[in-house]
Design a protein around this motif. Structure first.
Motif, PDB file in Angstrom:
ATOM      1  N   ASP A  60     -26.777 -68.241 -28.134  1.00 36.54           N
ATOM      2  CA  ASP A  60     -26.913 -69.832 -28.208  1.00 36.54           C
ATOM      3  C   ASP A  60     -28.262 -70.568 -28.105  1.00 36.54           C
ATOM      4  O   ASP A  60     -29.123 -70.892 -27.705  1.00 36.54           O
ATOM      5  N   GLY A  61     -27.400 -70.217 -26.574  1.00 45.83           N
ATOM      6  CA  GLY A  61     -28.156 -70.530 -24.889  1.00 45.83           C
ATOM      7  C   GLY A  61     -29.595 -69.983 -25.083  1.00 45.83           C
ATOM      8  O   GLY A  61     -30.481 -70.981 -24.740  1.00 45.83           O
ATOM      9  N   MET A  62     -29.897 -69.183 -25.314  1.00 45.49           N
ATOM     10  CA  MET A  62     -31.436 -68.436 -24.948  1.00 45.49           C
ATOM     11  C   MET A  62     -32.116 -69.708 -26.312  1.00 45.49           C
ATOM     12  O   MET A  62     -33.994 -69.511 -26.135  1.00 45.49           O
ATOM     13  N   ARG A  63     -31.873 -69.678 -27.611  1.00 45.41           N
ATOM     14  CA  ARG A  63     -32.214 -70.467 -29.155  1.00 45.41           C
ATOM     15  C   ARG A  63     -32.809 -71.797 -28.325  1.00 45.41           C
ATOM     16  O   ARG A  63     -33.768 -71.958 -28.221  1.00 45.41           O
ATOM     17  N   ARG A  64     -31.649 -72.919 -27.758  1.00 50.21           N
ATOM     18  CA  ARG A  64     -32.061 -73.697 -26.964  1.00 50.21           C
ATOM     19  C   ARG A  64     -32.925 -73.765 -25.840  1.00 50.21           C
ATOM     20  O   ARG A  64     -33.757 -75.115 -26.329  1.00 50.21           O
ATOM     21  N   ALA A  65     -32.823 -73.182 -25.233  1.00 45.93           N
ATOM     22  CA  ALA A  65     -33.499 -73.023 -23.920  1.00 45.93           C
ATOM     23  C   ALA A  65     -35.319 -72.780 -24.619  1.00 45.93           C
ATOM     24  O   ALA A  65     -36.474 -73.875 -23.709  1.00 45.93           O
TER      25      ALA A  65
END
Length: 180
Positions: A60-65
């Protein structure tokens, strides 16, 4: 800490942030941040990692970044595993930070930013030695956990913290110490 980087121009010497010296990472960080087309950073708080798990939080963090990038891009390369739900085609590359410049740049930005956060965290909780071990499970870190128990900024779901007798109750002052 998770970063996404769109490089503005080639930068010599990029590589796996964990294999570079701290001074080399800092030098590359300055070059990356000065010339990148865009950088997206995400801090994942310890409580989120404890609740959702590290892998789900990282995905999820990669999607948000990527969503925080301020320019257009045609595809995304990720380090190690595929990330579903990205807005463009993507490819997960095993050891991507060793073979793809944009992944290496993101790894360096995330690691340097996280290391700086750990130094700041050390000022709040000096007995844990965060400025020295940067959150990795060293012998000294494990000893501090055994002696003092965890602070609110530890990830309680991690085995070294759980073995220290952590109560699992998060404090109000959560500071992200996510992985690069």
């Amino acid at each position: 800490m998770i970063a996404a980087v769109v490089l503005g121009r080639p930068i010599d010497g990029l590589g796996d942030s964990k294999l570079l010296t701290a001074s080399r990472r800092d030098s590359l960080y300055e070059r990356i941040t000065a010339t990148a087309e865009a950088i997206g950073l995400v801090v994942i708080p310890p409580g989120e990692i404890d609740t959702r798990g590290l892998h789900k939080s990282n995905i999820d963090g990669m999607r948000r970044a990527v969503a925080r990038l301020s320019c257009e891009f045609g595809y995304v390369l990720t380090d190690g595993f595929p990330v579903p739900g990205l807005p463009v085609p993507s490819l997960g590359i095993w050891k991507g930070d060793q073979v793809a410049a944009c992944v290496a740049a993101a790894s360096i930005v995330a690691k340097v930013t996280r290391d700086r956060m750990m130094v700041a965290l050390d000022e709040c909780h000096p007995r844990y030695g965060f400025a020295v071990h940067k959150g990795y499970g060293t012998v000294d870190h494990r000893r501090a956990l055994e002696t003092y128990g965890p602070c609110p900024d530890h990830r309680f779901s991690f085995s070294t913290v759980a073995r220290s007798g952590a109560s699992g109750v998060m404090g109000e002052n959560e500071v992200g110490a996510g992985v690069a």
